[in-house]
Design a protein around this motif. Sequence first.
Motif, PDB file in Angstrom:
ATOM      1  N   GLU A   1       0.828  -1.207   0.000  1.00  0.00           N
ATOM      2  CA  GLU A   1       0.000   0.000   0.000  1.00  0.00           C
ATOM      3  C   GLU A   1       0.862   1.258   0.000  1.00  0.00           C
ATOM      4  OE1 GLU A   1      -3.201   0.090  -0.560  1.00  0.00           O
ATOM      5  OE2 GLU A   1      -3.042  -2.087  -0.753  1.00  0.00           O
ATOM      6  N   VAL A   2       2.014   1.208   0.671  1.00  0.00           N
ATOM      7  CA  VAL A   2       2.925   2.357   0.675  1.00  0.00           C
ATOM      8  C   VAL A   2       3.421   2.637  -0.735  1.00  0.00           C
ATOM      9  CG1 VAL A   2       5.193   3.173   1.426  1.00  0.00           C
ATOM     10  CG2 VAL A   2       3.642   2.126   3.072  1.00  0.00           C
ATOM     11  N   VAL A   3       3.811   1.587  -1.455  1.00  0.00           N
ATOM     12  CA  VAL A   3       4.288   1.761  -2.834  1.00  0.00           C
ATOM     13  C   VAL A   3       3.198   2.396  -3.689  1.00  0.00           C
ATOM     14  CG1 VAL A   3       4.998   0.540  -4.923  1.00  0.00           C
ATOM     15  CG2 VAL A   3       5.962  -0.114  -2.708  1.00  0.00           C
ATOM     16  N   ARG A   4       1.976   1.903  -3.579  1.00  0.00           N
ATOM     17  CA  ARG A   4       0.865   2.436  -4.379  1.00  0.00           C
ATOM     18  C   ARG A   4       0.560   3.880  -3.989  1.00  0.00           C
ATOM     19  NH1 ARG A   4      -2.553  -3.205  -3.861  1.00  0.00           N
ATOM     20  NH2 ARG A   4      -1.516  -4.280  -5.615  1.00  0.00           N
ATOM     21  N   ARG A   5       0.702   4.190  -2.707  1.00  0.00           N
ATOM     22  CA  ARG A   5       0.456   5.565  -2.254  1.00  0.00           C
ATOM     23  C   ARG A   5       1.516   6.523  -2.816  1.00  0.00           C
ATOM     24  NH1 ARG A   5      -2.629   7.563   1.851  1.00  0.00           N
ATOM     25  NH2 ARG A   5      -2.128   9.690   2.506  1.00  0.00           N
TER      26      ARG A   5
ATOM     27  N   VAL B   1      10.346  -2.802 -11.711  1.00  0.00           N
ATOM     28  CA  VAL B   1       9.818  -3.989 -11.039  1.00  0.00           C
ATOM     29  C   VAL B   1       8.376  -3.772 -10.605  1.00  0.00           C
ATOM     30  CG1 VAL B   1      10.015  -5.372  -8.930  1.00  0.00           C
ATOM     31  CG2 VAL B   1      12.052  -4.870 -10.280  1.00  0.00           C
ATOM     32  N   TYR B   2       8.045  -2.552 -10.187  1.00  0.00           N
ATOM     33  CA  TYR B   2       6.694  -2.289  -9.666  1.00  0.00           C
ATOM     34  C   TYR B   2       5.644  -2.301 -10.772  1.00  0.00           C
ATOM     35  CZ  TYR B   2       9.111  -1.153  -5.379  1.00  0.00           C
ATOM     36  OH  TYR B   2       9.895  -1.232  -4.256  1.00  0.00           O
TER      37      TYR B   2
ATOM     38  N   LEU C   1       0.295   3.734 -15.287  1.00  0.00           N
ATOM     39  CA  LEU C   1       0.620   4.686 -14.218  1.00  0.00           C
ATOM     40  C   LEU C   1       2.126   4.840 -14.089  1.00  0.00           C
ATOM     41  CD1 LEU C   1      -0.176   6.477 -11.833  1.00  0.00           C
ATOM     42  CD2 LEU C   1      -0.273   4.422 -10.403  1.00  0.00           C
ATOM     43  N   PHE C   2       2.849   3.736 -14.205  1.00  0.00           N
ATOM     44  CA  PHE C   2       4.314   3.802 -14.127  1.00  0.00           C
ATOM     45  C   PHE C   2       4.872   4.672 -15.251  1.00  0.00           C
ATOM     46  CE2 PHE C   2       8.568   2.300 -15.170  1.00  0.00           C
ATOM     47  CZ  PHE C   2       9.181   2.307 -13.917  1.00  0.00           C
ATOM     48  N   ASP C   3       4.356   4.503 -16.472  1.00  0.00           N
ATOM     49  CA  ASP C   3       4.823   5.305 -17.605  1.00  0.00           C
ATOM     50  C   ASP C   3       4.507   6.786 -17.391  1.00  0.00           C
ATOM     51  OD1 ASP C   3       5.718   3.019 -18.821  1.00  0.00           O
ATOM     52  OD2 ASP C   3       3.945   2.750 -20.067  1.00  0.00           O
TER      53      ASP C   3
ATOM     54  N   ALA D   1       1.763  10.969  -9.117  1.00  0.00           N
ATOM     55  CA  ALA D   1       1.111  11.041 -10.432  1.00  0.00           C
ATOM     56  C   ALA D   1      -0.245  11.729 -10.381  1.00  0.00           C
ATOM     57  CB  ALA D   1       0.954   9.634 -11.011  1.00  0.00           C
ATOM     58  N   ASN D   2      -1.062  11.419  -9.373  1.00  0.00           N
ATOM     59  CA  ASN D   2      -2.449  11.870  -9.365  1.00  0.00           C
ATOM     60  C   ASN D   2      -2.738  13.016  -8.410  1.00  0.00           C
ATOM     61  OD1 ASN D   2      -3.019   9.780 -11.201  1.00  0.00           O
ATOM     62  ND2 ASN D   2      -3.333   8.325  -9.528  1.00  0.00           N
ATOM     63  N   ARG D   3      -1.913  13.155  -7.367  1.00  0.00           N
ATOM     64  CA  ARG D   3      -2.171  14.226  -6.393  1.00  0.00           C
ATOM     65  C   ARG D   3      -1.177  15.369  -6.513  1.00  0.00           C
ATOM     66  NH1 ARG D   3      -1.725  12.317  -1.043  1.00  0.00           N
ATOM     67  NH2 ARG D   3      -0.738  10.371  -1.665  1.00  0.00           N
ATOM     68  N   ASP D   4      -0.335  15.324  -7.560  1.00  0.00           N
ATOM     69  CA  ASP D   4       0.587  16.411  -7.880  1.00  0.00           C
ATOM     70  C   ASP D   4       1.527  16.736  -6.721  1.00  0.00           C
ATOM     71  OD1 ASP D   4       1.660  18.207  -9.695  1.00  0.00           O
ATOM     72  OD2 ASP D   4       0.471  19.876  -8.937  1.00  0.00           O
ATOM     73  N   LEU D   5       1.960  15.707  -5.978  1.00  0.00           N
ATOM     74  CA  LEU D   5       2.934  15.916  -4.914  1.00  0.00           C
ATOM     75  C   LEU D   5       4.339  15.852  -5.484  1.00  0.00           C
ATOM     76  CD1 LEU D   5       1.524  13.700  -1.992  1.00  0.00           C
ATOM     77  CD2 LEU D   5       1.172  16.141  -2.401  1.00  0.00           C
ATOM     78  N   SER D   6       5.219  16.711  -4.999  1.00  0.00           N
ATOM     79  CA  SER D   6       6.624  16.637  -5.382  1.00  0.00           C
ATOM     80  C   SER D   6       7.279  15.482  -4.623  1.00  0.00           C
ATOM     81  CB  SER D   6       7.336  17.941  -5.044  1.00  0.00           C
ATOM     82  OG  SER D   6       7.383  18.116  -3.639  1.00  0.00           O
ATOM     83  N   LEU D   7       8.523  15.175  -4.985  1.00  0.00           N
ATOM     84  CA  LEU D   7       9.231  14.110  -4.276  1.00  0.00           C
ATOM     85  C   LEU D   7       9.339  14.427  -2.789  1.00  0.00           C
ATOM     86  CD1 LEU D   7      12.130  13.274  -6.779  1.00  0.00           C
ATOM     87  CD2 LEU D   7      10.050  11.972  -6.365  1.00  0.00           C
ATOM     88  N   MET D   8       9.688  15.677  -2.488  1.00  0.00           N
ATOM     89  CA  MET D   8       9.827  16.064  -1.082  1.00  0.00           C
ATOM     90  C   MET D   8       8.482  16.066  -0.366  1.00  0.00           C
ATOM     91  SD  MET D   8      12.931  16.244  -0.442  1.00  0.00           S
ATOM     92  CE  MET D   8      12.705  16.805   1.241  1.00  0.00           C
ATOM     93  N   ALA D   9       7.399  16.382  -1.082  1.00  0.00           N
ATOM     94  CA  ALA D   9       6.073  16.339  -0.464  1.00  0.00           C
ATOM     95  C   ALA D   9       5.676  14.897  -0.145  1.00  0.00           C
ATOM     96  CB  ALA D   9       5.045  16.986  -1.384  1.00  0.00           C
TER      97      ALA D   9
END
Length: 545
Positions: free
Chosen positions: A188-192, A238-239, A294-296, A198-206
Amino acid sequence: MPRAAVYIRMSTDDQTGSPERQRSQVLPYCQRKGYEVVEVYQDLGMRGSDSSRPQFQRLLQDAQKGKFDLIVVDEQSRLSRDDTVEYMATVVHPLRKVGVFVEVVDTGRRLTWDRDDLGGQLLAFLGQYKAADESHTLGRRTATGMARKACEGKLFVGRAAYGYRYKLDAGGNRVGLEPDADAPGKVEVVRRIFDGYANRDLSLMAVVAELNAFGVPSPHGRQQWGKNTVHNILTNHVYAGSYVWGKVKQGKFFRSDGGEIRPTQKKANKSERTSSESWLVIPGQHEPLVLPELFDLVQQKLASNRSRTSPSRKKASYPLSQLLRCAHCGVPMYGTKQMSGGVKQAIYRCGSYFTQGRCGPRTVNERVVIEQIAQVLQSRLLVPAERERLEAEVRRQAEQRSGPDEQTVKGLRMKQAKLDANIAKATDNLLLMDADLIPTMQAKIRQWKQERATAQEELDRATRQSPAGSVAHVVGKVEQLVEVMKAGDPALVRTVVREAIERIDLRFEAVKKAKLTRYPLSGGVVHLRASASEDSSRSGRAAAR
């Protein structure tokens, strides 16, 4: 009675040289010779070409201390597989200096390296050359065997990716990957992570901040996540259900380079990170944790964000990050904090001046610029007269994009035809190739197929008819933007601003006062997105001055 030290070594690629077998040969030999065995030194799972072996180093140190008179080994290669030059430096010189010699059980030869025994020296060095050459041969054999298994998607080394575990056959051998049923929270963490980026427009740091706020342990069991850890998960094929091999090149004698086994360069590092173009990626090998689509999408967003030139590392804290540009040099302005009246305030600085020393020290207060943008948008676009001008501009831009670029379409179709020909020809030639060259050509075919898929996507975009932007939609976005900007919530401002605004060019006036030159804000241009389509590169633009 001569004092003897016994040295035993077993390497990972030589299972026949087991410790028990070596003991069964060396200890009776010492008994027959009348030697007193003072200690047995043993390195297991260590290559003979690795001079840093712990027990080997202790053996040499004890020889310097005079703890024994000779060293007994089953075969000369057990002691070292270094080439003759390194062998002389790491073995011969230290032992000869203290008068310790080596006896080899399988040949019954004593290696004294006596300067008066030229024949003995030549035999010792020839034996070492043979041992080193055998190590070289084993290295290539191991590297080619691993490459062959990898091409079949059957080589599994290291730890399983976070959220996965290895599937084992009846013999306990690894045969694939599967979601870790014992730790469903990791899945679930990976999917989150993918959903947030991708969908909630969060940056890496966010994303990092969100995981740390929820107290989620990192893949290494630490309390804090890092930006690199999140990035590695987002870029791991892998994911998406793919088998991946070749991310790191390693091997003392031979390494895989894009599917081809090549000799290791003399000054190469112990391991080297490779570019993604040389990875072996085989789709559909196990159950994915995220959809390949989603990965792409995430890879496209990561590639787009890599072109950002703003040096701000706290993008989520600055809602106008990447949007504000200095109109004098065209470089993005980056957000930072500045003390003013004893209070830290958010400001934006010209990136060209503060990173390259060019342009000028142009700075604008975030609160001031947000208020002025909201005021301009409200006064210039939300009145009937300006709405008519906006409608005319949107209609003009829609007419300009009414048809595809014929030259671009023709070029893309020619590129596809050339790639199709290359793929067909290479596929036909696979059966005629040497076995060693097949993995390289297979990797090349996969690369051509990826290039063709990319060309098809570009062709689809070029030939797609884009509908005219809706003026009512644009006005609605502007009204929402003005309302949010007045509220001043940075998180909301960031989200809405990016939906409605393409960029904001700011102009500054140079005002000289005594010996100082100040640069107050004098105006700017707001470039609006005239379309809410997913392909923002084709969206229309309108300007509010």
